[in-house]
Every structure is written in structure tokens, then in C-alpha cells.
Design a protein around this motif. Structure first.
Motif, PDB file in Angstrom:
ATOM      1  N   UNK A   4     -38.291 -49.008  -6.944  1.00 24.96           N
ATOM      2  CA  UNK A   4     -38.339 -50.554  -6.059  1.00 24.96           C
ATOM      3  C   UNK A   4     -37.232 -51.271  -6.333  1.00 24.96           C
ATOM      4  N   UNK A   5     -36.573 -51.245  -7.512  1.00 24.90           N
ATOM      5  CA  UNK A   5     -35.438 -51.968  -7.838  1.00 24.90           C
ATOM      6  C   UNK A   5     -34.119 -51.350  -6.950  1.00 24.90           C
ATOM      7  N   UNK A   6     -34.136 -50.609  -6.213  1.00 25.53           N
ATOM      8  CA  UNK A   6     -33.183 -50.283  -5.361  1.00 25.53           C
ATOM      9  C   UNK A   6     -33.109 -51.365  -4.169  1.00 25.53           C
ATOM     10  N   UNK A   7     -32.085 -52.078  -4.217  1.00 25.20           N
ATOM     11  CA  UNK A   7     -31.804 -53.382  -3.406  1.00 25.20           C
ATOM     12  C   UNK A   7     -32.000 -53.102  -1.959  1.00 25.20           C
ATOM     13  N   UNK A   8     -31.462 -51.945  -1.389  1.00 19.58           N
ATOM     14  CA  UNK A   8     -31.889 -51.552  -0.084  1.00 19.58           C
ATOM     15  C   UNK A   8     -33.200 -51.449   0.235  1.00 19.58           C
ATOM     16  N   UNK A   9     -34.009 -50.615  -0.724  1.00 23.21           N
ATOM     17  CA  UNK A   9     -35.564 -50.494  -0.543  1.00 23.21           C
ATOM     18  C   UNK A   9     -36.081 -51.884  -0.484  1.00 23.21           C
ATOM     19  N   UNK A  10     -35.588 -52.634  -1.377  1.00 16.70           N
ATOM     20  CA  UNK A  10     -36.340 -54.180  -1.181  1.00 16.70           C
ATOM     21  C   UNK A  10     -36.381 -54.726  -0.016  1.00 16.70           C
ATOM     22  N   UNK A  11     -34.810 -54.912   0.496  1.00 15.86           N
ATOM     23  CA  UNK A  11     -34.736 -55.461   1.807  1.00 15.86           C
ATOM     24  C   UNK A  11     -35.400 -54.794   2.958  1.00 15.86           C
ATOM     25  N   UNK A  12     -35.350 -53.663   2.855  1.00 16.31           N
ATOM     26  CA  UNK A  12     -35.985 -52.707   3.948  1.00 16.31           C
ATOM     27  C   UNK A  12     -37.771 -53.209   4.118  1.00 16.31           C
ATOM     28  N   UNK A  13     -38.131 -53.110   2.498  1.00 18.09           N
ATOM     29  CA  UNK A  13     -39.531 -53.477   2.734  1.00 18.09           C
ATOM     30  C   UNK A  13     -40.026 -55.022   2.977  1.00 18.09           C
TER      31      UNK A  13
END
Length: 292
Positions: free
Chosen positions: A236-245
């Protein structure tokens, strides 16, 4: 004053309060000068958008067609052939939201890495904050992102209906834009002094693409694999994953049950840290840009 003093450049500069134009100004003064050039940033960004599609027969219509064609290829390759659409309601909107968010950051990084190298004649001719050039590239990509998001809202509205949560897309895109500005400034400096970075970025971003949960739900896949909770938190600390989420949970009802933990705090943290760090990192080399 002696004759020597009258002709000594250093003495004359000190007398009239002159400084070298190539000196790096203090950060506060740099930010104020950068703000004063905001009209240039907007105008240059618009000019790049126009130039990008000026030679095409369909013109700016490609702003809509390009993301749609990209999404169609990924839908066929991953959704149909690899079956990642199974178990995900409204997979088209799910896929489009991931692709649009990732592409926004990817293109900012890629274009930013070339933003100074492609404008060396301008840098060597005029005195202005060099950060205006990477910022103009971000503005250009933001314009493309807004077109893509408008298209996505139409698709979601036609399939899932409208909801008040759509308003959360605004702060989500604002946070990602802050992150993208920082990343663009970082890669603009790197690309100026390490030209090979433009050759490496496609491999870096492609790896990032497959690790960001764009084609499938990361929590759902990890749950099926019985992965420990800490693995989900780390991913979850992947920034792109966070923005997509945070974009998906703003638009899609079904994403509420498969969301990443702490996505909003992680997105906020990355935005602030990368924006401030990227700005300082770029500013510290301000007096070195354009030197051959």
C-alpha cells in the motif's frame, strides 16, 4: 575612486548592487520569482498541448482517442486473455481509472526528464527560474488527465450512476499533481546531467506499472493467496497504488470492499514529501542548468 576602481567589474558591481545572474537565489526569492512567471507556465503548457496535435488530421480529438486506445489494448490483453476482469464489477471503469492515474505520473516523469535538455537554447538565452519548464510539462499532462477523467466520469455515470463521492476525485487529483510536480522536478534535474535516464525510464515505469494493481485488485489477489496482512500494508505504500485506490473508491461502489489500507494518509504523505523534496533538489542545481 581610483582609476583602477572605476574600471574594476567587482567594484562596480558592489557599488551598484549588481549580482551574477547565474547565482542561485534563496529558496524564498526563487519561489516568489517562480510565482511571478505563472502566466508563462500556463502559456507554454498550452502551446505544447497545441503543438502535440497540430500535425494530426484529427487534431485535439486524439486527447480522447489515445487513452481509449491504450485502455482497449490493456483490456484485451489483461481483462480478456488473462482473465483479470473476473470478480470485478464494472471492470472497464476499474481499468480506465488505473491506467489514467498511472499514465499521468508516468508521462510527467518521462517528459520532465527531457524538459531542460530540449530547451537549452532558451535556458542559455534568457534568465528565468528553470523550474518553469518542468512545471509547464506537468500542466500539459494535467490537461490531458482532465480530459481523460471527464471521459471516465461519463462512463461511470452511465454504468453506476452519480454519487456525492465523486467530489473526492478533486482532492485525489490535487494530491497526485503535487506528487507529480515533485517527481518531474527530480527527473528534470537528473535528466539534465545524466542523459541516459531517458533510456532507463521506460523499463522503470513498466515495472512500476505491473506492481501497482492497475489490472487487478491488489487486496483481492493477496487475499486469495493467503498473504499476511503486513504484505498488503507494505504494498500500500506504493504511491501510485495509493492514488489509484483513492480515485477508485471515489468513483466505484464495489471498490469499497477491496480498498488498500491507509490509502489517503499515504497519498497525502507522499505528496508533501515528494513536492518539497523535489523542489529543493531541483533548486539546489539552479545555477548549473544550461552549462555545456
Amino acid at each position: 575612486m581610483t582609476a583602477t576602481g572605476a574600471t574594476d567589474p567587482a567594484a562596480l558591481a558592489e557599488r551598484y548592487g549588481l549580482t551574477k545572474s547565474s547565482l542561485r537565489p534563496p529558496l524564498g526569492a526563487y519561489l516568489r520569482e517562480l510565482w511571478s512567471r505563472r502566466k508563462f507556465v500556463v502559456s507554454y503548457g498550452r502551446a505544447r498541448t497545441y503543438a502535440m496535435y497540430a500535425g494530426a488530421r484529427l487534431g485535439s480529438l486524439w486527447q480522447v482517442l489515445t487513452p481509449l486506445l491504450n485502455a482497449s489494448v490493456y483490456y484485451l490483453a489483461f481483462g480478456v486473455l488473462l482473465g483479470t476482469k473476473n470478480g470485478i464489477d464494472n471492470y472497464v471503469a476499474f481499468l480506465l481509472s488505473g491506467i489514467f492515474v498511472f499514465t499521468y505520473t508516468q508521462r510527467c516523469m518521462t517528459e520532465g526528464s527531457r524538459s531542460l535538455a530540449l530547451n537549452l537554447s532558451l535556458i542559455r538565452t534568457l534568465h528565468f527560474p528553470r523550474a518553469t519548464l518542468p512545471l509547464a510539462y506537468v500542466l500539459n499532462e494535467l490537461n490531458q488527465m482532465l480530459v481523460s477523467m471527464g471521459l471516465l466520469l461519463v462512463i461511470v455515470g452511465a454504468t453506476d450512476g452519480f454519487t456525492w463521492r465523486w467530489l473526492l476525485v478533486v482532492p485525489a487529483l490535487l494530491l497526485q499533481t503535487m506528487f507529480n510536480i515533485g517527481m518531474t522536478l527530480i527527473f528534470a534535474r537528473i535528466g539534465t546531467f545524466i542523459s541516459d535516464i531517458s533510456q532507463l525510464l521506460p523499463f522503470i515505469t513498466r515495472t512500476w506499472l505491473y506492481a501497482s494493481g492497475i489490472f487487478f485488485s491488489l487486496p483481492a489477489k493477496l487475499a486469495q493467496a493467503n498473504a499476511p496482512e503486513w504484505v498488503i500494508v507494505v504494498l500500500a505504500f506504493n504511491p501510485i497504488s495509493a492514488y489509484i485506490d483513492i480515485v477508485r473508491r471515489s468513483l466505484l461502489d464495489e471498490h469499497e470492499v477491496n480498498q488498500l489500507p491507509y490509502a489517503w494518509p499515504i497519498a497525502i504523505g507522499w505528496s508533501v514529501v515528494v513536492l518539497v523534496g523535489g523542489l529543493v533538489y531541483f533548486w539546489r542545481a539552479e545555477d548549473r542548468y544550461g552549462r555545456g
